[in-house]
Design an enzyme around this catalytic site. Sequence first.
Site, PDB file in Angstrom:
ATOM      1  N   LYS A  25       0.853  -1.186   0.000  1.00 44.66           N
ATOM      2  CA  LYS A  25       0.000   0.000   0.000  1.00 44.66           C
ATOM      3  C   LYS A  25       0.891   1.238   0.000  1.00 44.66           C
ATOM      4  CE  LYS A  25      -3.448  -2.372   2.819  1.00 44.66           C
ATOM      5  NZ  LYS A  25      -4.123  -2.418   4.138  1.00 44.66           N
TER       6      LYS A  25
ATOM      7  N   ASP B 252       3.380  -2.251  10.786  1.00 47.14           N
ATOM      8  CA  ASP B 252       1.997  -1.806  10.617  1.00 47.14           C
ATOM      9  C   ASP B 252       1.300  -1.617  11.953  1.00 47.14           C
ATOM     10  OD1 ASP B 252       2.216  -4.547  11.042  1.00 47.14           O
ATOM     11  OD2 ASP B 252       0.509  -5.058   9.765  1.00 47.14           O
TER      12      ASP B 252
END
Length: 239
Positions: free
Chosen positions: A14, A93
């Site tokens: 991403k 993350d």
Amino acid sequence: MRSLVIDIGNTGVKYGIFEEDAITAQGYFKEQEGLPQVLTSQTFDHAIVASVSGELESIKAGLSVSGSILELSAQTALPVSNDYKSPETLGADRIAAAVGAHYFFPERNCLVIDAGTAITYDFINAAGHYQGGGIAPGIHMKFKALHTFTGRLPLVQEIKAEFPLIGQTTQESLESGVLAGTLAEVEGIIRAYRRKTERLLVILCGGDAGFFESTLKDPIFVIPELVLIGLHRILKHNV
């Protein structure tokens, strides 16, 4: 300042492009596909690259950055305190999502639920101390495990917001077992955190956030770009 944020996950990559504090573009690609043209056709002032798999060099090599490219690691300075006992094993993350949650809600205790390949639970208190959380199999991982480790169970690939509690076919029984079971798990963990913590906010992100947004009864905030925003806050803290 134009900044690039890249989050390399378990199944894909991403990215987010920021102009000052506003995210102006974002996208997703498979690592084997290479960097999309929108990233190779422009120069960025600064960039941050985070990975849960460790594969960073090929992506970093394809970027044009006039300033620094920050690689998120356990040694990276953070705008929050990290109380995790083994920070070198903490997924990028997870800490980024916690940073993003504290940025949006700096005076609240926050539980971040990132529903992706795995479902992670991460808690950061109102004082900005990240304390840890939990890791569980995600919905697709559960479906895949049932298919892989049994002889005859089919692979379920579609996540339905409406599913039968009492499955009357094997397909329906798999949906009930995985989806109702995962929903009960998430609701139970939220209740446990609420018993432990006052004034708790629950924030949802990740690829399967839409399923939980439509099925959870507990009040939640859904911020799909939470990890990207958290990474951007970490980058700003370091440049």
